[in-house]
Scaffold this active site. Sequence first.
Site, PDB file in Angstrom:
ATOM      1  N   PHE A 155       0.835  -1.056   0.100  1.00  0.00           N
ATOM      2  CA  PHE A 155       0.041   0.004  -0.047  1.00  0.00           C
ATOM      3  C   PHE A 155       0.847   1.255  -0.246  1.00  0.00           C
ATOM      4  CE2 PHE A 155       0.995   0.106   4.505  1.00  0.00           C
ATOM      5  CZ  PHE A 155       1.029   1.419   4.771  1.00  0.00           C
ATOM      6  N   GLU A 182      -4.948  -3.905  -2.264  1.00  0.00           N
ATOM      7  CA  GLU A 182      -6.514  -3.652  -2.033  1.00  0.00           C
ATOM      8  C   GLU A 182      -6.746  -2.111  -0.942  1.00  0.00           C
ATOM      9  OE1 GLU A 182      -4.552  -5.741  -0.805  1.00  0.00           O
ATOM     10  OE2 GLU A 182      -5.633  -7.053   0.763  1.00  0.00           O
ATOM     11  N   ARG A 183      -5.502  -1.796  -0.409  1.00  0.00           N
ATOM     12  CA  ARG A 183      -6.131  -0.629   0.220  1.00  0.00           C
ATOM     13  C   ARG A 183      -5.994   0.647  -0.213  1.00  0.00           C
ATOM     14  NH1 ARG A 183      -2.338  -1.517   5.773  1.00  0.00           N
ATOM     15  NH2 ARG A 183      -1.326  -3.520   4.616  1.00  0.00           N
ATOM     16  N   CYS A 287       9.530   1.783   3.465  1.00  0.00           N
ATOM     17  CA  CYS A 287      10.457   0.784   3.968  1.00  0.00           C
ATOM     18  C   CYS A 287      11.914   1.209   4.107  1.00  0.00           C
ATOM     19  CB  CYS A 287      10.464  -0.440   2.632  1.00  0.00           C
ATOM     20  SG  CYS A 287      11.012   0.049   1.314  1.00  0.00           S
ATOM     21  N   GLU A 392       9.236  -3.820  13.000  1.00  0.00           N
ATOM     22  CA  GLU A 392       9.020  -2.719  12.187  1.00  0.00           C
ATOM     23  C   GLU A 392       7.521  -2.080  12.457  1.00  0.00           C
ATOM     24  OE1 GLU A 392       7.637  -3.828   7.958  1.00  0.00           O
ATOM     25  OE2 GLU A 392       9.131  -2.048   7.321  1.00  0.00           O
TER      26      GLU A 392
END
Length: 508
Positions: A155, A182-183, A287, A392
Amino acid sequence: MQHDKNVTRTIGHLIDGQIVNDTARTQPVFNPATGQVSAHVALASVATVEAAIASAEKAYPAWRDTPPLKRARVMSKLKVLLEQRADEIVQLITAEHGKVLGDAMGELQRGIENVEYASYAPELLKGEHSRNAGPGIDSWSEFQPLGVTAGITPFNFPAMVPLWMWPMAVVCGNSFVLKPSERDPSSALLIAQLAQEAGLPPGVLNVVNGDKEAVDTLLHDPRVKAVSFVGSTPIAEYIYSEGAKHGQRVQALGGAKNHAVVMPDADIANAVSAMMGAAYGSCGERCMAVPLIVAVGDEVADKMIDGLKTEIAKMKVGPGTQTDNGGNDMGPLVTKPHFEKVKAYVDAGVAEGATLLVDGRGLKVKGHEDGYFLGPCLFDHVKPGMSIYQEEIFGPVLGIVRVKTLEEAMKLINDHEYGNGTCIFTRDGEAARYFSDHILVGMVGINVPLPVPVAYHSFGGWKRSLFGDLHAYGPDAVRFYTKRKTITQRWPSAGVREGAMFSFPSSR
Ligand code: NAD
């Protein structure tokens, strides 16, 4: 998740050049700044994904045989369309992801750079040639496409990460099935439609929206030859093993916990401003975000804290779409469950004994009370073993770890399970060189907080940040999306005709 009857917009799939809505299963897409449902995304059934794969398989032979220069021209046209429609794409990113518009534009620009690199395809695919590898023998290597390839994306960069994958896959002659997050699926779908407008034949790029059912269908289908994945580590590991079990070539990029080492000789003001963007930009949902500072010496830690507190006090948090007064610095988190998860990490950090210096948990944004806003958080005395050190968080939570030496800082980083990115702030070239030589991390910055490689290098972490061997985009993408074929050729002529040879041929 509940269906909102008042919202009628559906986000479908792109299969064989047509938008397809199989709405038997859907999921709401939220505007994270308001908490309202903005659309419902179709979750593809097995049959829908199989139709997308069949379309990609049908489109493949003609596309494989299309000259690389013609394939590359589609990318040149797509670059122009992406630039022309940039504002619209950026609005879609912000509406579903929440990041501020300037940040969304940065993401799109990085994606366009990948399209630009893909437009050099004829140069990248030239292969290698050796004349006279033996008497009258020529030998060459070609990079041949694989067939149907697929990509599954996260996402947090809904436009850029798909552009890391499919432009290189298709210029190499493959067809591609993309399964976006899908978000926030809308920007990837629009970009795929623009690719068709740029001349990509129907079926060369199909987009299926969906969840685990769609992903598993891609992983289990023998027609899909290779899968690129970017997302969290547990899912990356699953994709890698599941794809490999089914004979697919897989590259699966996972999560991260990036550390920034600040040395006693660093330019502290520069390190502070670099760390503000690295920790809180995009709400920490990158990330390559840097959620940990490893301060070498207490004096460095104290100076960094002073600077960070001053800068945090000036931060503007609010809807990403706001443009007056220079806009906001940080938007909301992506979904309510993610907001709750990040908040729970802050609670855990306090319970585990770290010192919470700045607490963003109580933030309310006027007029956006149902949005998923969390203010910037800053912890001191973070230690290995705490969940806020090990895991994370993917939120606006920055922690400071205090160490005495560079060796101690490097040992922390090298012992961590993730190895995506890292950076060092110093004025000492020898220390920086030692650090970059010995650190067990895939992407290293020297006074650069987010060392995201440019499109003509490749992107990838080490350890549990990447499963597979080839990195994403750039030169590694040519290797990932092609098979090498080596041809050895001789045209017998009267002068070099030989009799039967029973010993192994060599260059004696
Ligand atoms: P995620 O792993 O939840 O989802 C990624 C993709 O996997 C989505 O398309 C999703 O639909 C699919 N998926 C989710 N659960 C699945 C399951 N059980 N089976 C099969 N497929 C499944 O990741 P996310 O929350 O969308 O993205 C954030 C994560 O991605 C972070 O961990 C971040 O570090 C990572 N990330 C890594 C990089 C990198 O280059 N290393 C880049 C961006 C994001």
